[in-house]
Write a protein that holds these residues in place. Structure first.
Motif, PDB file in Angstrom:
ATOM      1  N   LEU A   7      14.166  18.755   2.316  1.00  0.00           N
ATOM      2  CA  LEU A   7      12.785  18.996   2.744  1.00  0.00           C
ATOM      3  C   LEU A   7      11.788  18.494   1.692  1.00  0.00           C
ATOM      4  O   LEU A   7      10.744  17.932   2.025  1.00  0.00           O
ATOM      5  N   SER A   8      12.127  18.709   0.432  1.00  0.00           N
ATOM      6  CA  SER A   8      11.249  18.237  -0.650  1.00  0.00           C
ATOM      7  C   SER A   8      11.133  16.717  -0.631  1.00  0.00           C
ATOM      8  O   SER A   8      10.047  16.149  -0.812  1.00  0.00           O
ATOM      9  N   ALA A   9      12.276  16.058  -0.379  1.00  0.00           N
ATOM     10  CA  ALA A   9      12.273  14.590  -0.320  1.00  0.00           C
ATOM     11  C   ALA A   9      11.426  14.100   0.848  1.00  0.00           C
ATOM     12  O   ALA A   9      10.669  13.131   0.721  1.00  0.00           O
ATOM     13  N   VAL A  10      11.550  14.790   1.983  1.00  0.00           N
ATOM     14  CA  VAL A  10      10.755  14.412   3.162  1.00  0.00           C
ATOM     15  C   VAL A  10       9.267  14.569   2.877  1.00  0.00           C
ATOM     16  O   VAL A  10       8.457  13.695   3.223  1.00  0.00           O
ATOM     17  N   VAL A  11       8.903  15.681   2.261  1.00  0.00           N
ATOM     18  CA  VAL A  11       7.486  15.935   1.927  1.00  0.00           C
ATOM     19  C   VAL A  11       6.958  14.858   0.987  1.00  0.00           C
ATOM     20  O   VAL A  11       5.853  14.345   1.162  1.00  0.00           O
ATOM     21  N   ILE A  12       7.753  14.502  -0.005  1.00  0.00           N
ATOM     22  CA  ILE A  12       7.325  13.478  -0.962  1.00  0.00           C
ATOM     23  C   ILE A  12       7.151  12.135  -0.273  1.00  0.00           C
ATOM     24  O   ILE A  12       6.161  11.427  -0.493  1.00  0.00           O
ATOM     25  N   ILE A  13       8.102  11.782   0.603  1.00  0.00           N
ATOM     26  CA  ILE A  13       8.022  10.515   1.324  1.00  0.00           C
ATOM     27  C   ILE A  13       6.790  10.487   2.219  1.00  0.00           C
ATOM     28  O   ILE A  13       6.039   9.509   2.252  1.00  0.00           O
ATOM     29  N   LEU A  14       6.563  11.591   2.940  1.00  0.00           N
ATOM     30  CA  LEU A  14       5.388  11.667   3.817  1.00  0.00           C
ATOM     31  C   LEU A  14       4.101  11.570   3.004  1.00  0.00           C
ATOM     32  O   LEU A  14       3.129  10.944   3.432  1.00  0.00           O
ATOM     33  N   PHE A  15       4.075  12.199   1.844  1.00  0.00           N
ATOM     34  CA  PHE A  15       2.892  12.148   0.995  1.00  0.00           C
ATOM     35  C   PHE A  15       2.617  10.717   0.523  1.00  0.00           C
ATOM     36  O   PHE A  15       1.475  10.249   0.547  1.00  0.00           O
ATOM     37  N   ILE A  16       3.672  10.034   0.119  1.00  0.00           N
ATOM     38  CA  ILE A  16       3.514   8.651  -0.354  1.00  0.00           C
ATOM     39  C   ILE A  16       3.039   7.743   0.776  1.00  0.00           C
ATOM     40  O   ILE A  16       2.094   6.959   0.619  1.00  0.00           O
ATOM     41  N   VAL A  17       3.700   7.871   1.939  1.00  0.00           N
ATOM     42  CA  VAL A  17       3.332   7.047   3.096  1.00  0.00           C
ATOM     43  C   VAL A  17       1.882   7.335   3.514  1.00  0.00           C
ATOM     44  O   VAL A  17       1.099   6.425   3.781  1.00  0.00           O
ATOM     45  N   GLY A  18       1.528   8.615   3.573  1.00  0.00           N
ATOM     46  CA  GLY A  18       0.167   8.995   3.948  1.00  0.00           C
ATOM     47  C   GLY A  18      -0.866   8.480   2.960  1.00  0.00           C
ATOM     48  O   GLY A  18      -1.947   8.009   3.353  1.00  0.00           O
ATOM     49  N   SER A  19      -0.544   8.549   1.684  1.00  0.00           N
ATOM     50  CA  SER A  19      -1.468   8.075   0.647  1.00  0.00           C
ATOM     51  C   SER A  19      -1.676   6.568   0.750  1.00  0.00           C
ATOM     52  O   SER A  19      -2.806   6.076   0.637  1.00  0.00           O
ATOM     53  N   LEU A  20      -0.573   5.840   0.965  1.00  0.00           N
ATOM     54  CA  LEU A  20      -0.672   4.391   1.106  1.00  0.00           C
ATOM     55  C   LEU A  20      -1.476   4.018   2.357  1.00  0.00           C
ATOM     56  O   LEU A  20      -2.263   3.064   2.342  1.00  0.00           O
ATOM     57  N   TYR A  21      -1.267   4.776   3.438  1.00  0.00           N
ATOM     58  CA  TYR A  21      -2.014   4.530   4.673  1.00  0.00           C
ATOM     59  C   TYR A  21      -3.513   4.736   4.444  1.00  0.00           C
ATOM     60  O   TYR A  21      -4.336   3.896   4.859  1.00  0.00           O
ATOM     61  N   LEU A  22      -3.878   5.830   3.803  1.00  0.00           N
ATOM     62  CA  LEU A  22      -5.290   6.098   3.524  1.00  0.00           C
ATOM     63  C   LEU A  22      -5.876   5.046   2.590  1.00  0.00           C
ATOM     64  O   LEU A  22      -7.010   4.589   2.785  1.00  0.00           O
ATOM     65  N   LEU A  23      -5.108   4.644   1.584  1.00  0.00           N
ATOM     66  CA  LEU A  23      -5.584   3.628   0.657  1.00  0.00           C
ATOM     67  C   LEU A  23      -5.795   2.305   1.378  1.00  0.00           C
ATOM     68  O   LEU A  23      -6.783   1.592   1.137  1.00  0.00           O
ATOM     69  N   GLN A  24      -4.876   1.975   2.286  1.00  0.00           N
ATOM     70  CA  GLN A  24      -5.008   0.739   3.048  1.00  0.00           C
ATOM     71  C   GLN A  24      -6.268   0.751   3.912  1.00  0.00           C
ATOM     72  O   GLN A  24      -7.017  -0.225   3.950  1.00  0.00           O
ATOM     73  N   ARG A  25      -6.509   1.846   4.598  1.00  0.00           N
ATOM     74  CA  ARG A  25      -7.717   1.964   5.414  1.00  0.00           C
ATOM     75  C   ARG A  25      -8.975   1.880   4.549  1.00  0.00           C
ATOM     76  O   ARG A  25      -9.992   1.320   4.960  1.00  0.00           O
ATOM     77  N   LEU A  26      -8.892   2.427   3.362  1.00  0.00           N
ATOM     78  CA  LEU A  26     -10.050   2.440   2.471  1.00  0.00           C
ATOM     79  C   LEU A  26     -10.423   1.039   2.000  1.00  0.00           C
ATOM     80  O   LEU A  26     -11.600   0.674   1.975  1.00  0.00           O
ATOM     81  N   VAL A  27      -9.421   0.234   1.642  1.00  0.00           N
ATOM     82  CA  VAL A  27      -9.725  -1.065   1.038  1.00  0.00           C
ATOM     83  C   VAL A  27      -9.942  -2.171   2.065  1.00  0.00           C
ATOM     84  O   VAL A  27     -10.473  -3.227   1.729  1.00  0.00           O
ATOM     85  N   MET A  28      -9.531  -1.946   3.319  1.00  0.00           N
ATOM     86  CA  MET A  28      -9.760  -2.983   4.323  1.00  0.00           C
ATOM     87  C   MET A  28     -11.252  -3.134   4.596  1.00  0.00           C
ATOM     88  O   MET A  28     -11.984  -2.146   4.642  1.00  0.00           O
ATOM     89  N   PRO A  29     -11.757  -4.371   4.783  1.00  0.00           N
ATOM     90  CA  PRO A  29     -13.177  -4.582   5.071  1.00  0.00           C
ATOM     91  C   PRO A  29     -13.607  -3.831   6.325  1.00  0.00           C
ATOM     92  O   PRO A  29     -12.863  -3.770   7.311  1.00  0.00           O
ATOM     93  N   LYS A  30     -14.804  -3.252   6.291  1.00  0.00           N
ATOM     94  CA  LYS A  30     -15.291  -2.468   7.422  1.00  0.00           C
ATOM     95  C   LYS A  30     -16.199  -3.289   8.336  1.00  0.00           C
ATOM     96  O   LYS A  30     -16.455  -2.891   9.469  1.00  0.00           O
ATOM     97  N   TYR A  31     -16.749  -4.395   7.867  1.00  0.00           N
ATOM     98  CA  TYR A  31     -17.582  -5.294   8.681  1.00  0.00           C
ATOM     99  C   TYR A  31     -18.737  -4.553   9.357  1.00  0.00           C
ATOM    100  O   TYR A  31     -19.074  -4.828  10.500  1.00  0.00           O
TER     101      TYR A  31
END
Length: 346
Positions: A7-31
């Motif tokens: 469960l700890s591994a799943v939480v960590i993986i989800l946290f990493i994936v979620g963080s990368l997703y948010l970071l990707q949305r943040l840096v993409m141009p908004k136009y």
């Protein structure tokens, strides 16, 4: 114990994936500021898919035709799936993508892109391709139009491409992290300002005026796809004074249209008949029409769609009337806002 570790591994993986997703949305141009064209392709997906006419192409469609006029004067329900420097191959795949959602009666394709075989810059590809939803059509559009410097993986994971923007973020990047404001009117880019067409350059002589066979092949693929789906294909050259449209290019489009019994409308030759005045009806010296010019051209072209393509008015359809009434409010608000900014010197 093993369950806790799992469960700890799943939480960590989800946290990493979620963080990368948010970071990707943040840096993409908004136009959402200067280059609003980057949002045009994506806006289509939020629309009701019941259009009589779909326009395909570059700025010669999204800055020169007003779907509002086509609706108000002719009862034609239309949408412009245009983007900056849209290549013929991209128009083909966008048509494929469109047919996943609806089958229009008419497709209007701008021929200006036919003589050009690649995007001048990666940014133009991005403004077209990033907004497409993932499908085989998007995959093929990317593969067929990438520049040599681009990587397919950068399209799959935009974070790889835009990570350097982390040091250039603005307030817009946070404001529009999960949503974008509407910036077009059924794909039409409204501009109410005016700049007369003066000292428009003549075209430079070319060593070879033959349109590349690969581009004509994609035009043919658009035609065949329309035929297979019972769609009328109309070719159009908008009345933009620049980039220069050579007579030799025009002759090849005329021949192609005649060979395949297609309607080709060169509105550059019919600008006077459409009532255009390039002292008042362009906002950038003749490259694109402003609102007054687009409304005149749409009035003129709407009659062609009605008389030569047989499109009938859909005025009176309750749901459609209600949708366009709401669109008309936004259309007038945008017009009023721009006029106020000009009056204030903004």
């Amino acid at each position: 114990m093993k369950k806790k570790k799992f469960l700890s591994a799943v939480v960590i993986i989800l946290f990493i994936v979620g963080s990368l997703y948010l970071l990707q949305r943040l840096v993409m141009p908004k136009y959402m500021d200067d280059v609003v064209e980057g949002n045009f392709i994506a806006e289509y997906y939020d629309e009701e898919k019941d259009h009589d006419v779909i326009f395909l192409g570059d700025c010669e469609v999204y800055e020169n035709f007003s779907p509002m006029v086509l609706w108000e004067e002719y009862g034609i329900n239309s949408y412009i799936r245009g983007s900056a420097q849209q290549l013929v191959s991209q128009s083909y795949y966008i048509l494929e993508d469109t047919l996943r959602y609806e089958t229009p009666d008419v497709v209007v394709f701008s021929v200006l892109a036919v003589p050009y075989n690649e995007a001048p810059r990666e940014s133009y590809n991005r403004m077209t391709l990033d907004g497409m939803r993932w499908s085989l059509s998007k995959v093929n559009a990317i593969l067929d139009s990438m520049t040599e410097e681009e990587s397919f993986l950068d399209y799959v994971f935009p974070l790889l491409r835009y990570h350097s923007r982390i040091t250039e973020l603005t307030a817009d990047d946070f404001t529009y992290l999960f949503h974008r404001d509407l910036v077009s009117h059924n794909g039409y880019y409204m501009r109410v300002d005016s700049l007369p067409a003066e000292n428009v350059p003549e075209g430079r002589p070319l060593g070879d005026y033959t349109i590349d066979a690969a581009q004509m092949e994609y035009l043919d693929k658009i035609r065949i796809l329309c035929e297979e789906n019972g769609i009328q294909l109309v070719l159009v050259k908008a009345p933009s004074l620049y980039p220069y449209w050579y007579d030799e290019w025009d002759a090849q489009i005329v021949d192609y249209a005649n060979e395949h019994d297609l309607l080709y409308v060169n509105l550059l030759d019919q600008a006077d008949e459409a009532g255009l005045d390039f002292q008042t009806d362009t906002y950038d010296g003749g490259l694109h029409l402003n609102l007054s010019g687009a409304e005149k051209l749409s009035h003129y072209f709407g009659a062609i769609l009605r008389d030569q393509c047989g499109l009938e008015s859909r005025r009176g359809e309750e749901a459609l009337e209600a949708a366009w009434q709401e669109k008309a409010l936004w259309y007038q608000e945008d017009k009023a806002r721009q006029e106020a900014e000009i009056a204030a010197g903004g």
